[in-house]
Design a protein around this motif. Structure first.
Motif, mmCIF file in Angstrom:
data_model
loop_
_atom_site.group_PDB
_atom_site.id
_atom_site.type_symbol
_atom_site.label_atom_id
_atom_site.label_comp_id
_atom_site.label_asym_id
_atom_site.label_seq_id
_atom_site.Cartn_x
_atom_site.Cartn_y
_atom_site.Cartn_z
ATOM 1 N N THR A 11 16.681 18.731 41.627
ATOM 2 C CA THR A 11 16.227 17.515 41.450
ATOM 3 C C THR A 11 17.081 16.787 40.327
ATOM 4 N N PHE A 12 18.130 17.220 39.645
ATOM 5 C CA PHE A 12 18.662 16.360 38.674
ATOM 6 C C PHE A 12 17.746 16.127 37.450
ATOM 7 N N LEU A 13 16.807 17.162 37.130
ATOM 8 C CA LEU A 13 15.949 17.082 36.164
ATOM 9 C C LEU A 13 15.481 18.413 35.599
ATOM 10 N N LEU A 14 15.461 18.547 34.152
ATOM 11 C CA LEU A 14 15.195 19.793 33.472
ATOM 12 C C LEU A 14 13.838 19.406 33.054
ATOM 13 N N PHE A 59 26.456 12.018 21.560
ATOM 14 C CA PHE A 59 27.586 11.847 22.871
ATOM 15 C C PHE A 59 26.860 11.160 23.833
ATOM 16 N N ARG A 60 25.700 11.239 24.226
ATOM 17 C CA ARG A 60 24.889 10.793 25.346
ATOM 18 C C ARG A 60 24.894 9.229 24.946
ATOM 19 N N TRP A 65 26.885 3.648 25.955
ATOM 20 C CA TRP A 65 27.147 2.527 25.376
ATOM 21 C C TRP A 65 28.636 1.987 25.727
ATOM 22 N N SER A 66 29.439 2.965 25.964
ATOM 23 C CA SER A 66 30.956 2.702 26.345
ATOM 24 C C SER A 66 31.277 2.547 27.820
ATOM 25 N N ARG A 67 30.148 3.111 28.676
ATOM 26 C CA ARG A 67 30.089 3.047 30.088
ATOM 27 C C ARG A 67 29.031 1.814 30.691
ATOM 28 N N GLN A 68 28.056 1.687 29.924
ATOM 29 C CA GLN A 68 26.942 0.854 30.389
ATOM 30 C C GLN A 68 26.232 1.440 31.497
ATOM 31 N N THR A 69 26.262 3.041 31.286
ATOM 32 C CA THR A 69 25.363 3.552 32.467
ATOM 33 C C THR A 69 25.112 5.060 31.689
ATOM 34 N N GLU A 70 24.065 5.624 32.105
ATOM 35 C CA GLU A 70 23.903 6.798 31.568
ATOM 36 C C GLU A 70 24.687 7.992 32.357
ATOM 37 N N GLY A 71 25.019 8.624 31.429
ATOM 38 C CA GLY A 71 26.071 10.069 31.927
ATOM 39 C C GLY A 71 25.227 11.548 31.886
ATOM 40 N N LEU A 72 24.409 11.394 30.912
ATOM 41 C CA LEU A 72 23.781 12.747 30.426
ATOM 42 C C LEU A 72 22.393 12.594 30.276
ATOM 43 N N PHE A 125 24.251 18.793 35.259
ATOM 44 C CA PHE A 125 24.919 19.689 34.093
ATOM 45 C C PHE A 125 24.041 20.971 33.675
ATOM 46 N N GLY A 126 22.877 20.580 33.914
ATOM 47 C CA GLY A 126 21.781 21.697 33.208
ATOM 48 C C GLY A 126 21.990 22.832 34.072
#
Length: 144
Positions: A11-14, A59-60, A65-72, A125-126
């Motif tokens: 589910t990509f959710l923890l 880090f998240r 901020w740098s990519r303008q998208t959520e990565g973590l 990643f989890g």
């Protein structure tokens, strides 16, 4: 950790029940694992949990901020708190290194298998952090 890895892979959710449960159990287990100074062990587990979660939250935020998208996701940050609660300070980088290496190998195998892997491809990643925590915890217990 098996449940966390399974749910995140699907589910990509923890779920909070798993992450907060792992943090809580890690803090409760700390005095039992270090009977020489149980109060200090509990305090250190709490401090490590907060510091590791804080580092991953920074880090998240920096990545977003740098990519303008959520990565973590926030679930990974909460799982990082569990890693801090369960593992001694010197084992935490090994846990993240093992999880990251596992994710990298999985992505490489998917790419070699013909799957399209892009910068935007989601990776749970989890699902790599959970087994890494388990493996590193038991490996550290054996070496002590």
């Amino acid at each position: 950790m098996i449940a966390g890895a399974d749910v995140d892979a699907r589910t990509f959710l923890l779920p909070d029940l798993i992450t907060f449960g792992a943090v809580f159990c890690g803090i409760l287990a700390a005095p039992l694992l270090d009977t020489a100074d149980p109060w200090a062990a509990a305090g250190q587990a709490i401090a490590r949990a907060g510091c590791v979660a804080g580092a991953l939250a920074l880090f998240r935020t920096g990545y977003a901020w740098s990519r303008q998208t959520e990565g973590l996701g926030l679930g990974d940050v909460k799982l990082a708190a569990a890693i801090g609660a369960w593992l001694p300070l010197e084992a935490i980088p090994l846990c993240f290194g093992l999880a990251t290496s596992g994710a990298l190998v999985t992505v490489m195998l998917a790419r070699l298998g013909g799957q399209a892997v892009m910068r935007t491809t989601k990776i749970p990643f989890g699902a790599f952090l959970c087994p890494a925590l388990w493996v590193v915890f038991f490996a550290d217990s054996v070496t002590r």
